[in-house]
Design an enzyme around this catalytic site. Structure first.
Site, short mmCIF file in Angstrom:
data_model
loop_
_atom_site.label_atom_id
_atom_site.label_comp_id
_atom_site.label_asym_id
_atom_site.label_seq_id
_atom_site.Cartn_x
_atom_site.Cartn_y
_atom_site.Cartn_z
N ASP A 126 -32.29 -0.54 -6.94
CA ASP A 126 -31.06 -1.33 -7.13
C ASP A 126 -31.12 -2.67 -6.40
OD1 ASP A 126 -30.06 0.83 -8.64
OD2 ASP A 126 -29.24 1.79 -6.87
N ASN B 66 -30.44 -2.78 -15.50
CA ASN B 66 -29.86 -1.51 -15.08
C ASN B 66 -28.42 -1.76 -14.64
OD1 ASN B 66 -29.58 1.16 -14.38
ND2 ASN B 66 -31.18 1.13 -12.78
N HIS C 139 -25.47 -0.36 -11.87
CA HIS C 139 -25.29 0.42 -10.65
C HIS C 139 -23.80 0.44 -10.28
CE1 HIS C 139 -25.98 2.21 -6.85
NE2 HIS C 139 -25.56 1.16 -6.18
C1 GRF Z 1 -22.80 4.92 -14.60
O1 GRF Z 1 -21.78 4.74 -13.65
C2 GRF Z 1 -24.07 4.29 -14.11
O2 GRF Z 1 -23.89 3.12 -13.40
C3 GRF Z 1 -24.61 5.37 -13.21
O3 GRF Z 1 -24.35 6.57 -13.91
C4 GRF Z 1 -23.21 6.38 -14.73
C5 GRF Z 1 -23.63 6.73 -16.14
O4 GRF Z 1 -22.52 6.98 -16.95
N1 GRF Z 1 -25.99 5.15 -12.91
P1 GRF Z 1 -22.67 7.25 -18.52
O5 GRF Z 1 -23.79 8.26 -18.73
O6 GRF Z 1 -22.95 5.95 -19.19
O7 GRF Z 1 -21.34 7.82 -18.92
#
Ligand code: GRF
Length: 193
Positions: free
Chosen positions: A138, A100, A102
């Site tokens: 996380d 994932n 974060h």
């Molecule tokens: C990213 O910053 C991710 O870490 C967070 O949501 C955002 C998703 O962005 N959980 P995208 O959909 O890839 O543009």
């Protein structure tokens, strides 16, 4: 995927080059109508949408998601903007190869609002964290991190946008390295040889 899919797009673009060493076998979302699914379709990648509300109970969604993903036999599952916790069946099947991303420097500011919480706390440096998913929020073993300075002028959106630019590069570099070289996890320590 739950969101706009800019991380996904970065991975799809990287995979266009054979030397990258990874291929996106499928893209799934827990919500219909996301731009992420459209991006995958445009790249010719198979897609699926499984919404929790389609299922009687969350456990049924968990089982269905596990089966759909298993059918694509992925080596690595990337939750890039997937804003739901995966269930116990999914974890039992794929644990150790679910990564994932974060938008904060773990262990600081876990949860849904990493950039907002970092700003409110007044930190001068934040960033993004790639980690292997465990049972917590996380909290899993950290695969890679990158720092992003917080500017005096930042609001939540400007800070998150700058984090996302760094996050995309880190994700592309890290997924490529994991795919090409493999990885080991001993305790909390992740090593890419
Ligand atoms: C990213 O910053 C991710 O870490 C967070 O949501 C955002 C998703 O962005 N959980 P995208 O959909 O890839 O543009």
């Amino acid at each position: 995927m739950s969101g706009t899919g800019t991380n996904l797009q970065a991975l799809l673009d990287a995979c266009a080059d054979d030397a990258y060493g990874a291929r996106v076998v499928a893209v799934g979302a827990d919500r219909s109508g996301t731009f992420a699914i459209e991006r995958a379709g445009l790249a010719g990648v198979p897609t699926f949408v499984l919404e929790v509300k389609q299922y009687g109970q969350r456990a049924d969604w968990d089982a269905a998601l596990t089966q759909v993903v298993a059918d694509y036999t992925p080596d690595l599952i990337v939750l890039a903007g997937f804003m739901k916790l995966v269930g116990p069946v999914f974890m039992a099947r794929f644990g150790g190869r679910i990564m994932n991303t974060h938008p904060a420097l773990s262990p600081s500011f876990p949860g849904m609002h990493g950039p907002r919480d970092a700003l409110a706390y007044g930190v001068k440096v934040t960033g993004c964290t790639l980690f292997f998913v465990d049972q917590g929020i996380d909290t899993g073993p950290i695969v890679a991190q990158a720092a992003v300075p917080v500017l005096e002028t930042d609001d939540e959106n400007s800070l998150h946008d700058r984090i996302k630019a760094v996050e995309r590069r880190l994700l592309v570099d890290t997924v490529g390295a994991l795919a090409r070289d493999g990885w080991t996890v001993i305790g909390r320590k992740v090593t890419i040889p």
